[in-house]
Motif scaffolding. Structure first.
Motif, PDB file in Angstrom:
ATOM      1  N   LEU A  34       0.802  -1.220   0.000  1.00 12.43           N
ATOM      2  CA  LEU A  34       0.000   0.000   0.000  1.00 12.43           C
ATOM      3  C   LEU A  34       0.838   1.276   0.000  1.00 12.43           C
ATOM      4  N   PRO A  35       1.933   1.378   0.778  1.00  7.13           N
ATOM      5  CA  PRO A  35       2.693   2.632   0.754  1.00  7.13           C
ATOM      6  C   PRO A  35       3.156   3.056  -0.636  1.00  7.13           C
ATOM      7  N   ALA A  36       3.447   2.086  -1.505  1.00  5.68           N
ATOM      8  CA  ALA A  36       3.916   2.428  -2.847  1.00  5.68           C
ATOM      9  C   ALA A  36       2.821   3.090  -3.670  1.00  5.68           C
ATOM     10  N   LEU A  37       1.550   2.864  -3.314  1.00  7.69           N
ATOM     11  CA  LEU A  37       0.455   3.491  -4.047  1.00  7.69           C
ATOM     12  C   LEU A  37       0.319   4.972  -3.717  1.00  7.69           C
ATOM     13  N   ALA A  38       1.032   5.435  -2.704  1.00  6.41           N
ATOM     14  CA  ALA A  38       0.983   6.861  -2.377  1.00  6.41           C
ATOM     15  C   ALA A  38       1.515   7.707  -3.526  1.00  6.41           C
ATOM     16  N   ALA A  39       2.482   7.195  -4.288  1.00  7.97           N
ATOM     17  CA  ALA A  39       3.064   7.979  -5.391  1.00  7.97           C
ATOM     18  C   ALA A  39       2.043   8.240  -6.495  1.00  7.97           C
ATOM     19  N   PRO A  40       1.388   7.209  -7.057  1.00  5.77           N
ATOM     20  CA  PRO A  40       0.365   7.519  -8.069  1.00  5.77           C
ATOM     21  C   PRO A  40      -0.813   8.296  -7.497  1.00  5.77           C
ATOM     22  N   ALA A  41      -1.180   8.032  -6.247  1.00  5.96           N
ATOM     23  CA  ALA A  41      -2.272   8.800  -5.631  1.00  5.96           C
ATOM     24  C   ALA A  41      -1.907  10.276  -5.546  1.00  5.96           C
ATOM     25  N   ASN A  42      -0.658  10.568  -5.190  1.00  3.77           N
ATOM     26  CA  ASN A  42      -0.213  11.963  -5.117  1.00  3.77           C
ATOM     27  C   ASN A  42      -0.202  12.619  -6.491  1.00  3.77           C
ATOM     28  N   THR A  43       0.150  11.863  -7.522  1.00  8.53           N
ATOM     29  CA  THR A  43       0.112  12.413  -8.883  1.00  8.53           C
ATOM     30  C   THR A  43      -1.314  12.823  -9.245  1.00  8.53           C
ATOM     31  N   TYR A  44      -2.274  11.951  -8.957  1.00  7.12           N
ATOM     32  CA  TYR A  44      -3.667  12.273  -9.227  1.00  7.12           C
ATOM     33  C   TYR A  44      -4.099  13.497  -8.427  1.00  7.12           C
ATOM     34  N   LEU A  45      -3.733  13.528  -7.144  1.00  2.32           N
ATOM     35  CA  LEU A  45      -4.161  14.617  -6.276  1.00  2.32           C
ATOM     36  C   LEU A  45      -3.558  15.944  -6.713  1.00  2.32           C
ATOM     37  N   ARG A  46      -2.260  15.997  -6.978  1.00  7.08           N
ATOM     38  CA  ARG A  46      -1.613  17.265  -7.356  1.00  7.08           C
ATOM     39  C   ARG A  46      -2.133  17.754  -8.709  1.00  7.08           C
ATOM     40  N   HIS A  47      -2.390  16.827  -9.632  1.00  2.00           N
ATOM     41  CA  HIS A  47      -2.951  17.230 -10.919  1.00  2.00           C
ATOM     42  C   HIS A  47      -4.339  17.836 -10.716  1.00  2.00           C
ATOM     43  N   TRP A  48      -5.133  17.207  -9.859  1.00  2.00           N
ATOM     44  CA  TRP A  48      -6.474  17.729  -9.592  1.00  2.00           C
ATOM     45  C   TRP A  48      -6.417  19.089  -8.904  1.00  2.00           C
ATOM     46  N   LEU A  49      -5.531  19.242  -7.927  1.00  2.00           N
ATOM     47  CA  LEU A  49      -5.400  20.525  -7.250  1.00  2.00           C
ATOM     48  C   LEU A  49      -4.965  21.621  -8.219  1.00  2.00           C
ATOM     49  N   ALA A  50      -4.082  21.287  -9.154  1.00  2.00           N
ATOM     50  CA  ALA A  50      -3.650  22.278 -10.142  1.00  2.00           C
ATOM     51  C   ALA A  50      -4.826  22.695 -11.029  1.00  2.00           C
ATOM     52  N   LEU A  51      -5.677  21.740 -11.402  1.00  2.00           N
ATOM     53  CA  LEU A  51      -6.855  22.079 -12.202  1.00  2.00           C
ATOM     54  C   LEU A  51      -7.808  22.968 -11.408  1.00  2.00           C
ATOM     55  N   CYS A  52      -7.945  22.694 -10.113  1.00  2.00           N
ATOM     56  CA  CYS A  52      -8.801  23.528  -9.265  1.00  2.00           C
ATOM     57  C   CYS A  52      -8.285  24.960  -9.200  1.00  2.00           C
ATOM     58  N   GLN A  53      -6.981  25.094  -9.128  1.00  2.00           N
ATOM     59  CA  GLN A  53      -6.383  26.413  -8.900  1.00  2.00           C
ATOM     60  C   GLN A  53      -6.224  27.226 -10.173  1.00  2.00           C
ATOM     61  N   THR A  54      -6.060  26.561 -11.315  1.00  2.00           N
ATOM     62  CA  THR A  54      -5.852  27.297 -12.570  1.00  2.00           C
ATOM     63  C   THR A  54      -7.051  27.225 -13.507  1.00  2.00           C
ATOM     64  N   GLY A  55      -7.907  26.220 -13.325  1.00  2.00           N
ATOM     65  CA  GLY A  55      -9.022  26.031 -14.238  1.00  2.00           C
ATOM     66  C   GLY A  55      -8.570  25.410 -15.547  1.00  2.00           C
ATOM     67  N   LEU A  56      -9.523  25.083 -16.384  1.00  2.00           N
ATOM     68  CA  LEU A  56      -9.217  24.520 -17.692  1.00  2.00           C
ATOM     69  C   LEU A  56      -8.957  25.640 -18.699  1.00  2.00           C
ATOM     70  N   THR A  57      -8.274  25.306 -19.768  1.00  2.00           N
ATOM     71  CA  THR A  57      -7.965  26.303 -20.777  1.00  2.00           C
ATOM     72  C   THR A  57      -9.241  26.800 -21.444  1.00  2.00           C
ATOM     73  N   PRO A  58      -9.231  28.026 -21.956  1.00  2.00           N
ATOM     74  CA  PRO A  58     -10.419  28.528 -22.675  1.00  2.00           C
ATOM     75  C   PRO A  58     -10.814  27.639 -23.846  1.00  2.00           C
ATOM     76  N   GLN A  59      -9.823  27.032 -24.512  1.00  2.00           N
ATOM     77  CA  GLN A  59     -10.129  26.175 -25.655  1.00  2.00           C
ATOM     78  C   GLN A  59     -10.930  24.945 -25.224  1.00  2.00           C
ATOM     79  N   THR A  60     -10.522  24.344 -24.106  1.00  2.00           N
ATOM     80  CA  THR A  60     -11.251  23.171 -23.622  1.00  2.00           C
ATOM     81  C   THR A  60     -12.646  23.554 -23.157  1.00  2.00           C
ATOM     82  N   ARG A  61     -12.747  24.672 -22.451  1.00  2.00           N
ATOM     83  CA  ARG A  61     -14.053  25.116 -21.969  1.00  2.00           C
ATOM     84  C   ARG A  61     -15.001  25.399 -23.140  1.00  2.00           C
TER      85      ARG A  61
END
Length: 271
Positions: A190-217
């Protein structure tokens, strides 16, 4: 992470990062303590015929009314719901986190869960996903911006030693994204799954903070995002798609189980 309860440590670290990064405030009035049902599910209500008592479900190995978990809620830019159940007598330690973005936001919802149950041969069930807000089959730019960056993390999670993919029913899998991580992990893995979980979490937090591009929207502007989210959450947390709700009704009773389901679906109107 404590060795005795690794599932709790993994999920609670993600919870702490989300609430800190998004500056969320806990809504203590919306949370609740979870207690063992006063009587087993299926037991007759007071006043019913005595003969009906023979159909009652077996008594659970916990005292009626015993605290067995809690639900906590945070609000702000997003709504976060954290639910935990801990029943040593059943070999159960379950921790689930769902972070819901605002109704009009195209940013996906984030889910993370880790649960140990004696019935899984001492393995730990682990799940992580970014629930899409748009129709993926008609939204290639959304796929490329939101989910494609997770491909390497998904592959690395499946390649870890001690990891076995979970064979989810097609109906349940269809309600998630194709990038959902759903695996069984040996306790030491289980501890090794923290790395992919963190990748998902940081990517999601970045989307929350910056939003999607105008082109995607612009590409998904034709879609009714609030309606899709409501319907997706209603299906995802429906008793017909996940047998977890049957177990929760047995453990907690119907009223607190339905209150938790209403929180997760957003049917309370507090999203």
């Amino acid at each position: 992470m404590t060795p005795e309860r690794p599932a709790r440590g993994l999920v609670q670290r993600a919870l702490a990062e989300i609430t800190a990064q998004l500056q969320l405030q806990e809504d203590t009035a919306a949370g609740m303590e979870l207690r063992a049902a006063p009587e087993a599910a299926g037991a007759p209500a007071p006043g019913q015929a005595n003969a009906a008592r023979e159909t009652a479900a077996p008594t659970l190995p916990v005292e009626p009314g015993q605290p067995i978990g809690a639900v906590r809620v945070w609000r702000g830019e997003c709504q976060v719901i954290y639910a935990a159940l801990h029943l040593p007598a059943l070999g159960m330690d379950s921790h689930q986190l769902a972070a819901f973005t605002p109704p009009n936001s195209p940013v996906p919802h984030f889910t993370l869960d880790a649960a140990h149950h004696a019935q899984t041969d001492h393995r730990i069930h682990f799940g992580c996903d970014l629930l899409p807000r748009a129709d993926l089959g008609a939204s290639l730019p959304y796929l490329q911006e939101v989910h494609a960056p997770l491909s390497s993390a998904l592959q690395s999670a499946h390649a870890l030693p001690g990891i076995t993919p979970v064979s989810l029913p097609p109906l349940l899998r269809a309600l998630h994204s194709p990038w959902q991580i759903a695996v069984f992990a040996d306790p030491g893995a289980l501890p090794a799954l923290a790395a992919p979980a963190n990748t998902y979490l940081r990517h999601w937090l970045a989307l929350c903070q910056t939003g999607l591009t105008p082109q995607t929207r612009a590409h998904i502007a034709w879609q009714n995002l609030p309606q899709r989210s409501r319907q997706n959450r209603a299906a995802l947390y429906h008793p017909q798609t996940n047998r977890l709700w049957t177990l929760l009704t047995t453990l907690l009773g119907p009223t607190p189980t339905e209150k938790l389901r209403t929180l997760l679906t957003g049917e309370s109107g507090e999203t």
